[in-house]
Design an enzyme around this catalytic site. Sequence first.
Site, PDB file in Angstrom:
ATOM      1  N   ASP B   9       0.998  -1.146   0.059  1.00 53.74           N
ATOM      2  CA  ASP B   9       0.005  -0.013   0.013  1.00 53.74           C
ATOM      3  C   ASP B   9       0.860   1.414  -0.048  1.00 53.74           C
ATOM      4  OD1 ASP B   9      -1.851   2.188   0.430  1.00 53.74           O
ATOM      5  OD2 ASP B   9      -2.769   1.011   2.332  1.00 53.74           O
ATOM      6  N   ASP B 105      -3.328   2.453  -5.774  1.00 51.73           N
ATOM      7  CA  ASP B 105      -1.929   2.595  -4.958  1.00 51.73           C
ATOM      8  C   ASP B 105      -1.923   1.341  -3.999  1.00 51.73           C
ATOM      9  OD1 ASP B 105      -4.390   3.017  -3.530  1.00 51.73           O
ATOM     10  OD2 ASP B 105      -3.443   4.505  -2.255  1.00 51.73           O
ATOM     11  N   GLU B 106      -2.845   0.178  -4.225  1.00 51.33           N
ATOM     12  CA  GLU B 106      -2.372  -1.001  -3.575  1.00 51.33           C
ATOM     13  C   GLU B 106      -2.289  -2.325  -4.759  1.00 51.33           C
ATOM     14  OE1 GLU B 106      -5.589  -1.685  -0.677  1.00 51.33           O
ATOM     15  OE2 GLU B 106      -5.752   0.369  -0.211  1.00 51.33           O
TER      16      GLU B 106
END
Lengths: 94, 412
Positions: B9, B105-106
């Site tokens: 993350d 973003d993960e």
Amino acid sequence: MDTGQYADFAARRCWNLAKVFVEVIAKFTKDGRKVPLIIKWEDGRSFDIDKVTDVRRAASLKAGGQGIRYRCRINGRETYLWLEDDKWFVDSKS
Amino acid sequence: MDRVILHSDLNNFYASVECFYNPEIRDRPVAVCGSQSTRHGIVLAKNLIAKEYGVKAGEAIWEARSKCPGLVVVRPNYMQYLRFSMMVRKIYENYTNLIEAFGIDENWLDVTESTRLFGSGEDIANELRKRIKYELGITASIGVSFNKVFAKLGSDMKKPDATTVISAEDYREKVWPLPASDMIYVGPSTRKKLDNIGINTIGDLACAPPGFLEKHFGQWGRTLWIFANGYDDSPVTPLDFQPCIKGVGNSLTTPRDLCTNDDVKILAYVLADSVAERLRRHHLKGRTVQISIRASDLSFIERQGKLPHYTSTSSEIAEKALEIFSNSWDWSRTIRSFGIRVTNVVMENECGQLSFFDDEKRLRREQLERSIDGIRSRFGHYSVQRAVLLKSSDLNANPVEENVIHPVSFFR
């Protein structure tokens, strides 16, 4: 306070003096590598790059930029030169 | 052998990228916010300093400013974030081909096979963090575990720039005391329901009898129980991050209330035209038609129905919408706004079931509508109209161009 939503930030944006974009003369090799040969400074001076001693992807926290970083030897001194997308920059020592 | 799953993350992703590119704002509270003029003036991301002031994602700029007077507000630059997201992915690709994106973003990474080459999951996680920081100037929190659910929990436990390992030996101590709402898929409404039956932590959830959960939550109950016990075996599916379109819809609040079936018919064709045009523009076809009605007293209903085949023609969508409408509206109130949405979409070149009887007619309709698209793109939207729309010109509109709302979060 500031007039527009982003005005405060926009005014500060030009304060980033650490990232200096420069003109570079580079060689494109047969196998697709780019080798910088000459850096042209803003004031017109140009510096021959004697040797590129290291190439890797790296970030410059000081300048606020990232890309392929070339460690260059110029007149016996080591300096870093970045290629970010299609622009070359150095982080100014000032 | 247990799998080795990482969940990575990127910390305060948007704000981190902005701070990285603008060294002069790094030591100040920063919030990335949408534009106020288009009514998207909310906080999308904030840096750690702003977080200390209590600035939260989702609140209005003025709210954030009142908590944190010196807040530096930055406009989002999605192209830049997408570029970073791709570069991070390039780094992951050095370690495994099994990468599943979850938002911009993960990512989940299955590194089970790579452990022979690069060392334990924790080693790989640390190396990934080091490289992301060194090469891109931003940080990541990585959770290491034996399933996707616990890996994700792990990445949330220590921030920023940290690795958290949750192993089969210690998950009871590390995971079970956490509130149930920390677990993926336990949103506010599930949490409330869980609270009502006395389940507060993930441990409570894991120790509850699965049948009991099933009684309260249906099939989901068992799934949650599986998650909480670490039995989740869903694979990391190689998946690029792409903003996938789940449906196309338009709705209009009309200049005057709709009070007859004819009014609705006009609007249905206006909306279906627009929805169909947008479906075709994205090379999609859909099968489920939904209508939404807001009555003059602001009450709201949604109904849906399924077409026999995938379509992108406005007449089929409009006819279906009107059919659903006549089954679900009794005209006890007038209508303030009306919407049509097509979901259950596939790419238009996907194979479909052919029919012996009406395929030629459908094909010709489709071609006709494509020709209309062509004419409209050359001579303007109002150059070709359905006759029904001439009956009441005040209801006519071109939602494709005149009624566009840009989503706040472009890539979610």
